[in-house]
Scaffold this active site. Structure first.
Site, PDB file in Angstrom:
ATOM      1  N   HIS A 139      77.365  45.712  -0.458  1.00  0.00           N
ATOM      2  CA  HIS A 139      76.690  45.086  -1.653  1.00  0.00           C
ATOM      3  C   HIS A 139      77.907  44.674  -2.385  1.00  0.00           C
ATOM      4  O   HIS A 139      78.245  45.066  -3.448  1.00  0.00           O
ATOM      5  CB  HIS A 139      76.003  46.054  -2.112  1.00  0.00           C
ATOM      6  N   GLU A 184      72.030  40.343   0.015  1.00  0.00           N
ATOM      7  CA  GLU A 184      72.062  38.964  -0.601  1.00  0.00           C
ATOM      8  C   GLU A 184      73.410  38.207  -0.264  1.00  0.00           C
ATOM      9  O   GLU A 184      74.169  37.928  -1.501  1.00  0.00           O
ATOM     10  CB  GLU A 184      71.903  39.209  -2.073  1.00  0.00           C
ATOM     11  N   ASN A 312      64.688  40.479  -1.224  1.00  0.00           N
ATOM     12  CA  ASN A 312      64.771  40.649  -2.641  1.00  0.00           C
ATOM     13  C   ASN A 312      64.178  39.732  -3.237  1.00  0.00           C
ATOM     14  O   ASN A 312      64.617  38.481  -3.124  1.00  0.00           O
ATOM     15  CB  ASN A 312      66.405  40.949  -3.085  1.00  0.00           C
ATOM     16  N   TYR A 314      62.836  38.272  -7.079  1.00  0.00           N
ATOM     17  CA  TYR A 314      62.655  38.430  -8.735  1.00  0.00           C
ATOM     18  C   TYR A 314      62.178  37.286  -9.247  1.00  0.00           C
ATOM     19  O   TYR A 314      61.543  37.593 -10.428  1.00  0.00           O
ATOM     20  CB  TYR A 314      64.179  38.311  -8.892  1.00  0.00           C
ATOM     21  N   GLU A 385      64.217  44.864  -2.779  1.00  0.00           N
ATOM     22  CA  GLU A 385      64.725  44.986  -4.218  1.00  0.00           C
ATOM     23  C   GLU A 385      63.464  44.007  -4.855  1.00  0.00           C
ATOM     24  O   GLU A 385      63.148  43.026  -4.742  1.00  0.00           O
ATOM     25  CB  GLU A 385      66.005  44.409  -4.628  1.00  0.00           C
TER      26      GLU A 385
HETATM   27  O1  IFM Z   1      71.523  44.080  -9.774  1.00  0.00           O
HETATM   28  C1  IFM Z   1      71.387  43.087  -8.693  1.00  0.00           C
HETATM   29  C2  IFM Z   1      71.519  43.652  -7.361  1.00  0.00           C
HETATM   30  O2  IFM Z   1      72.895  43.974  -7.342  1.00  0.00           O
HETATM   31  C3  IFM Z   1      71.240  42.548  -6.286  1.00  0.00           C
HETATM   32  N1  IFM Z   1      70.159  42.052  -6.528  1.00  0.00           N
HETATM   33  C4  IFM Z   1      69.544  41.459  -8.021  1.00  0.00           C
HETATM   34  C5  IFM Z   1      69.939  42.788  -8.975  1.00  0.00           C
HETATM   35  C6  IFM Z   1      69.660  42.381 -10.434  1.00  0.00           C
HETATM   36  O3  IFM Z   1      70.390  41.176 -10.842  1.00  0.00           O
END
Ligand code: IFM
Length: 480
Positions: A139, A184, A312, A314, A385
């Site tokens: 990570h 990511e 992930n 968002y 995530e």
């Molecule tokens: O905090 C980050 C994480 O480390 C990786 N994915 C997105 C999150 C929010 O920006």
């Protein structure tokens, strides 16, 4: 931008009810996630050496207010209490990452036993509390020495990563079932070597695409190394995928959407799951690279079959064609994030946003999950995530965060909709368990279910955490 959350009282599940009206499949893996550099602290303890994020965060001007991960949430020392907190919330799984320079200082050679012991203690504590450990190998905290040697644009880094994977698996393979190679890789490559807004802070379009390939090669080699360990791990990678839309139906805007979908999503999905780079993206990048860094046999390694895919999610990117003579707004504080497609415009729609200025778009999660299932079938999916930063305040020792709660609620409904549509979604991890070091934003953005007072290291579960605990207990959501 104002946000219009539903009142928390409507969203908090009624704990007196026996069954949720909107239930999830039995065995659905409810979790929360963190990452080593964001929470552990103890940056120079027990043999750990510097990663690119130590160097970057200690370089003036790189991180807001000069924040660093030196102490972070002090999870390295407080992991046992943090696991207790997870157990109180009823988490079924905890997704954490291993700090490469903590377990293999310098990124080559022998393991650092003290570093491995930390993760063994963490994993044992999780298992003792009935919490499934989900381990991410990378990570973003590349050992600084490997960056000094060339970093991810250098092919050799992929081989080093596979050795590191073998080393960690040798220590923890008997007790960890779920393994994610990379978190990511788009961020590692495009923000680390393209925009330079993340460590190591390089701005070089060709290096970005070489880094992408070597990350993916390292991923494939690592999966093979994990499998060679003989424990039948559930191995996968986590990609940050976006829903993508064009501002209008015009062919020019549609082409902008194709380009950004290519760089953000398909440049990673296609190699890993189909064994090839998308030809249109290769064409878009022809001025940047001739892809001469790919060697015979690489794509077979990159596409080593996986057991799971982590997504992930968002937000959505809405994009439009360049306007002649008008420079686009720089994306995320840097102009060079999208090699070969720098002129594409990112459009805002006036929708509610989080503190990161990311539009809240739960339907985009349904779209993303369905798209992945349709175009890359047969692989079990996990949302590894999903979450939101909002400004939080402690009032009377409580943190009420209705906006975050509403964000989670909407995205879990999206997950349920995707499952109803036939998507094999097996679990969901909230980002994040704890407020933590949000990379270039330092501690100014809070994503946690649990508030962290960085002065005292006191933890306060927010109202979203109590709500999430109830969702997990009921294995579902209250009907709206
Ligand atoms: O905090 C980050 C994480 O480390 C990786 N994915 C997105 C999150 C929010 O920006």
């Amino acid at each position: 931008m104002t946000q219009h959350p539903q009142p928390a009282s409507r969203l908090l599940a009624d704990s007196s009810a026996d069954s949720a009206e909107l239930s999830f499949p039995s065995g659905f893996l409810w979790g929360a996630a963190t990452a080593a550099y964001q929470v552990e602290g103890a940056a120079t303890e027990a043999g750990r050496t510097a990663s690119i994020w130590d160097t970057f965060s200690h370089t003036p001007g790189k991180v807001v207010e000069g924040h660093t991960g030196d102490v972070a949430c002090d999870h390295f020392h407080r992991y046992s209490d943090d696991v207790k907190l997870m157990a109180e919330l009823g988490l079924k799984s905890y997704r954490f990452s291993v700090s490469w320079p903590r377990v293999q200082p310098g990124g080559t050679g022998r393991a650092n036993q003290e570093g491995l012991d930390f993760y063994r203690r963490l994993v044992d504590e999780l298992l003792a509390n009935g919490i499934e450990p989900w381990l991410t190998l990378y990570h973003w905290d590349l050992p600084q020495e490997l960056q000094d040697a060339g970093g991810w644009p250098l092919r050799d880094t992929a081989a080093r990563f596979a050795e590191y994977a073998e080393l960690v698996h040798g220590a923890l393979g008997d007790r960890v079932r779920y393994w994610t190679t990379l978190n990511e890789p788009w961020c590692s490559a495009f923000l680390g070597y393209g925009s330079g807004t993340h460590a190591p802070g390089i701005q070089d379009a060709a290096a970005t695409i070489r880094a992408t390939h070597h990350l993916l090669l390292g991923h494939g080699l690592a999966v093979q190394a994990l499998r060679a360990g003989g424990t039948e791990p559930q191995a996968g990678v986590t990609l940050n995928l976006y829903a993508i839309s064009s501002q209008t139906d015009s062919p020019a805007d549609a082409d902008a959407a194709r380009r950004i979908d290519g760089l953000a999503n398909r440049l990673f999905l296609d190699p890993v799951l189909l064994g090839r780079y998308p030809t249109d993206v290769v064409e878009d990048l022809r001025e940047v690279t001739d892809f001469g860094h790919i060697r015979d046999g690489d794509m077979a390694i990159v596409s080593t079959p996986l057991d799971v895919l982590g997504i992930n999610y968002y937000s959505r990117h809405v994009v439009a064609a360049p306007i002649e003579g008008q420079e686009p707004e720089p994306y995320w504080r840097a102009p060079s994030t999208w090699p070969g497609s720098e002129k594409v415009r990112f459009v805002t729609r006036g929708m509610p946003v989080t503190q990161m200025n990311w539009e809240i778009d739960a339907p985009g999660l349904v779209e993303t999950l369905r798209r992945v299932h349709d175009e890359y079938p047969d692989i079990p999916l996990y949302v590894t995530e999903n979450g939101a930063a909002f400004e939080d305040a402690v009032v009377d020792d409580q943190v009420d965060d209705p906006q975050r709660l509403a964000y989670f609620d909407a995205h879990l409904r999206a997950c349920r909709e995707a499952i109803d549509a036939g998507v094999p979604l097996k679990g969901y991890f909230a980002w994040s368990l704890l407020d933590n070091f949000e990379w270039a934003w330092g501690y100014t953005r809070r994503f946690g279910l649990v508030f962290v007072d960085y002065e005292t290291q006191r933890r306060i579960p927010k109202s979203s955490a109590r709500w999430y605990a109830e969702v997990i207990r009921r294995n579902g959501l209250a009907a709206q």
